[in-house]
Write a protein that holds these residues in place. Structure first.
Motif: not given
Ligand SMILES: Cc1cc2nc3c(=O)[nH]c(=O)nc-3n(C[C@H](O)[C@H](O)[C@H](O)COP(=O)(O)OP(=O)(O)OC[C@H]3O[C@@H](n4cnc5c(N)ncnc54)[C@H](O)[C@@H]3O)c2cc1C
Length: 452
Positions: A23-39
């Motif tokens: 349902x959700x694909x996040x590209x990148x595991x920096x602070x933005x990506x960590x928070x986006x994926x966790x949320x």
């Protein structure tokens, strides 16, 4: 990078295996990506996070930062943490494994930042994603997109040791720092200041075996010693350096390099040949600065370089144009927005060719932070894409402030939550009722800055 004129190879068409549908694909595991994926993950959405390295943290680990900026603001003269929500959970988890210091004063006493142990951050970020039900996919480089229509992404292509594959998604969140996904999908963006001039990158290094008692005061002493050496004719890559004790007192980190191309322009983080040149030049400068510090600064006589960051620290590349672009006036004027998703209290910190220029909102007259609008993470043209972190929609000057970790956590958490709400409502993220997003963010601990 310039392709060689007249030389190209026609690749045969091919069918690419679909590795998964999310349902959700996040590209990148920096602070933005960590928070986006966790949320997104904890909202119950099937979520995958694609990261080219084997660990999370983005520039915060891969570029050796070890310091959260932008979690705090100077609120009418009082230091206060203003970024909350998932950032609190990361700090709590770091505390539990003894991986974070108390906040320290930075930038001449005007603001706080918070030092962390980089390997502890990697572990905590792993744990956060797993606890949120996210699938992390490491060692996978995103390499392009397939479009469902002119304004909808169908899949992101990845390359890895397992070969090429596709990941289908309903909502995509670009947290690549470079706006890779947005660029491939055809979203508008600016590179650097719009004329291609970017903030200058730096390679960071850490020294160990420093004598903490004798090195006390080195932070202030080193820039002074550099100035004296310059008067005698020595040329450093940049004016001044930030050399700071780490979580463990025998370790000190140095932010002391500035990476230019031979023609004086900033090395571009989206040009593979310039990046290759920059990595070597960065390491050369680290060695040169280390020799200077070791020979001139009390307490560093027996120090050695314990690590040079795995990659050159890129401050700025593509800024994807969204429904609103956060600008310097917003930062210095502590702007408010109806569609606020959180706040940012970091000053404008511009890394120019030979120096760093810092501009604060008036202290103590102002509240010391601006709100961040939802519209800055909603790109123009592409309907099922959100863009969070340092590639979100900001002007060149606005970016010099809101690119640091604190606001990236804010944007990421809002993007992951917005993806969930948009899917629930069956609307594209740009058509989301922002009040429902604000309500959810507040319930989950985000400070929207509405009380000041
Ligand atoms: C030298 C330097 C010093 C800094 N100092 C500080 C500081 O002290 N404190 C602070 O808070 N901020 C600091 N910053 C700024 C801050 O670190 C970054 O702006 C912040 O990390 C941006 O977060 P992000 O999540 O947007 O992107 P990033 O942290 O850049 O993360 C992007 C992630 O995406 C991955 N990625 C990118 N493209 C692809 C692809 N195609 N396929 C797969 N993966 C991909 C990358 O590997 C990376 O992990 C500094 C920056 C630099 C360069």
């Amino acid at each position: 990078m310039m392709a060689q004129a007249g030389r190209s190879i026609a690749e045969p068409g091919r069918k690419t295996a679909v590795l998964g549908e999310y349902e959700v694909v996040v590209l990148g595991g920096g602070p933005a990506g960590i928070a986006a994926a966790a949320a997104a993950g904890r909202s119950g959405r099937s979520t995958i996070l694609v990261e080219r390295y084997g660990f999370l943290g983005g520039a915060g680990t891969a570029a050796g930062l070890s310091n959260f900026c932008g979690l705090h603001a100077n609120v009418h003269g009082e230091h206060r943490q203003v970024v909350h929500g998932l950032a609190d959970e990361i700090i709590e988890r770091l505390k539990r494994i003894d991986g974070i210091n108390a906040p320290h004063i930075s930038l001449g006493g005007k603001i706080q930042a918070q030092m962390y142990d980089m390997d502890a951050y990697k572990i905590v970020a792993d744990e956060l994603l797993l606890a949120s039900g996210v699938k992390p996919l490491f060692h996978a480089v995103a390499a392009g997109v397939a479009m469902r229509s002119d304004n909808e992404i169908d899949a992101v292509f990845i390359e890895s040791k397992s070969g090429r594959a596709a990941l289908r998604g309903r909502v995509f969140i670009d947290c690549s720092g470079d706006g890779d996904l947005a660029h491939w999908a055809g979203a508008p963006y600016e590179l650097g200041d719009g004329a291609g001039n970017m903030l200058y990158p730096s390679t960071k290094f850490r020294m160990a075996n420093v004598d903490p008692a004798r090195a006390l005061g080195a932070r202030e002493l080193i820039p002074k010693l550099m100035e004296e050496a310059e008067k005698k004719g020595r040329v450093f890559p940049r004016r001044g350096a930030i050399v700071r004790q780490q979580r463990h007192p025998i370790e000190w980190s140095a932010n002391a390099t500035l990476i230019k191309n031979p023609d004086g322009s900033a090395v571009s983080g989206v040009d593979v040949e310039q990046m290759s040149y920059g990595e070597i030049e960065g390491r050369r400068q680290c060695r040169e600065m280390f020799e200077f510090i070791k020979s001139a600064v009390p307490g560093f006589e027996d120090a050695y370089i314990v690590d040079i960051a795995p990659q050159i620290g890129i401050r700025q590349t593509r800024r994807v144009t969204g429904e609103y672009s956060l600008c310097e006036r917003d930062i210095l004027g502590c702007a408010s927005f109806e569609d606020a998703i959180g706040v940012n209290g970091w000053p404008v910190e511009a890394h120019l060719a030979d120096r760093v220029v810092i501009k604060f909102a008036p202290i103590p007259q102002s509240r010391g932070f601006n709100q961040l609008p939802y519209r800055m993470i909603v790109p123009k043209r592409i309907d099922n894409l959100l863009v969070a972190g340092r590639c979100a929609s900001m002007t060149h000057d606005g970016h010099s402030s809101a690119r640091v970790s604190g606001p990236c956590f804010v944007m990421g958490q809002a993007a992951g939550t917005a993806a969930d709400l948009a899917l629930e409502a069956g609307v594209p993220p740009r058509a989301l009722d922002v009040r429902s997003l604000q309500e959810r963010l507040e319930q989950e601990g985000t400070y929207l800055g509405k009380d000041m």
